[in-house]
Design a protein around this motif. Structure first.
Motif, short mmCIF file in Angstrom:
data_model
loop_
_atom_site.label_atom_id
_atom_site.label_comp_id
_atom_site.label_asym_id
_atom_site.label_seq_id
_atom_site.Cartn_x
_atom_site.Cartn_y
_atom_site.Cartn_z
N GLU A 92 19.86 75.84 5.05
CA GLU A 92 18.46 75.44 5.09
C GLU A 92 17.69 76.15 6.21
N ILE A 93 18.40 76.58 7.24
CA ILE A 93 17.76 77.27 8.37
C ILE A 93 17.57 78.73 8.01
N LEU A 94 16.30 79.14 7.92
CA LEU A 94 15.97 80.53 7.63
C LEU A 94 15.97 81.39 8.88
N GLU A 95 15.50 80.80 9.97
CA GLU A 95 15.41 81.53 11.23
C GLU A 95 15.75 80.58 12.37
N CYS A 96 16.37 81.14 13.41
CA CYS A 96 16.74 80.36 14.59
C CYS A 96 16.51 81.22 15.81
N TYR A 97 15.70 80.73 16.75
CA TYR A 97 15.36 81.47 17.96
C TYR A 97 15.74 80.66 19.20
N HIS A 98 16.40 81.30 20.14
CA HIS A 98 16.68 80.71 21.45
C HIS A 98 15.45 80.98 22.30
N LEU A 99 14.86 79.92 22.87
CA LEU A 99 13.58 80.01 23.55
C LEU A 99 13.65 79.68 25.03
N SER A 100 12.62 80.10 25.74
CA SER A 100 12.37 79.58 27.07
C SER A 100 11.39 78.42 26.90
N GLY A 101 11.22 77.60 27.92
CA GLY A 101 10.24 76.52 27.83
C GLY A 101 10.88 75.16 27.66
N ASP A 102 10.10 74.22 27.13
CA ASP A 102 10.52 72.83 27.04
C ASP A 102 11.67 72.61 26.06
N TYR A 103 11.73 73.39 25.01
CA TYR A 103 12.81 73.26 24.04
C TYR A 103 13.68 74.51 24.07
N ASP A 104 14.92 74.36 23.64
CA ASP A 104 15.88 75.45 23.69
C ASP A 104 15.86 76.34 22.45
N TYR A 105 15.56 75.74 21.30
CA TYR A 105 15.59 76.49 20.04
C TYR A 105 14.40 76.14 19.17
N LEU A 106 14.01 77.11 18.35
CA LEU A 106 13.02 76.88 17.31
C LEU A 106 13.68 77.29 15.99
N LEU A 107 13.67 76.37 15.04
CA LEU A 107 14.28 76.62 13.73
C LEU A 107 13.19 76.62 12.66
N LYS A 108 13.29 77.54 11.72
CA LYS A 108 12.45 77.52 10.54
C LYS A 108 13.34 77.06 9.40
N VAL A 109 12.96 75.96 8.77
CA VAL A 109 13.78 75.31 7.75
C VAL A 109 13.00 75.28 6.43
N ALA A 110 13.67 75.62 5.34
CA ALA A 110 13.05 75.53 4.01
C ALA A 110 13.93 74.68 3.10
N VAL A 111 13.32 73.64 2.55
CA VAL A 111 14.01 72.73 1.64
C VAL A 111 13.06 72.36 0.49
N GLU A 112 13.53 71.50 -0.41
CA GLU A 112 12.74 71.15 -1.59
C GLU A 112 11.55 70.24 -1.27
N ASP A 113 11.78 69.22 -0.45
CA ASP A 113 10.73 68.24 -0.19
C ASP A 113 11.08 67.44 1.07
N MET A 114 10.23 66.46 1.38
CA MET A 114 10.44 65.64 2.58
C MET A 114 11.77 64.91 2.54
#
Length: 151
Positions: A92-114
């Motif tokens: 489900e995770i299309l992209e995963c980035y290790h970040l600086s700042g308040d959070y450690d990672y940013l994930l882009k997720v694509a699924v069918e619905d909520m």
């Protein structure tokens, strides 16, 4: 070092990588052999990483897109490696980035619905150990989406 013909060639390939070498040659005012050699040089040097088909998310029922911030409990090398290893296994995770700042990672997720997103969050993402918390945002409208890098 990329010259102007290489840059234009990359622009053309990024817009449509299925163009024939003959079609590219006409647009670049080069011979077919010269285009072939330039492409091989760009591939061998790693400038061209790979060729892919871009799939329309709506046509395959994966057009519910969310961005998830992930914060780890502790930033040890072991926890970082474990999270990254586990995250790369989740389809489900299309992209995963290790970040600086308040959070450690940013994930882009694509699924069918909520409901599918909730299932992903509860049964997969939060099962990864050492996650402190997550924060999710949902895409309302995709304003711009590009895979092309301007040179």
């Amino acid at each position: 070092m990329l010259d102007q013909k290489d840059k234009l060639l990359l622009k053309l390939l990024q817009s449509d990588s299925k163009q024939t070498n003959k079609a590219l040659a006409v647009q670049l005012d080069l011979s077919v052999t010269a285009v072939y050699e330039r492409i091989k040089k760009l591939e061998n040097s790693g400038v061209i990483d790979k060729y892919v088909a871009l799939v329309n998310k709506a046509k395959v029922s994966k057009n519910f897109v969310a961005f998830c911030h992930v914060k780890l409990i502790q930033h040890s090398q072991e926890n970082v490696h474990k999270f990254e290893f586990e995250a790369t296994k989740l389809n489900e995770i299309l992209e995963c980035y290790h970040l600086s700042g308040d959070y450690d990672y940013l994930l882009k997720v694509a699924v069918e619905d909520m409901a599918a997103f909730r299932e992903f969050l509860v049964t997969k993402l939060t099962k990864i150990s050492h996650i402190g918390n997550t924060h999710s945002m949902f895409v309302i409208n995709e304003v711009k989406h590009s895979t092309a890098i301007t040179l």
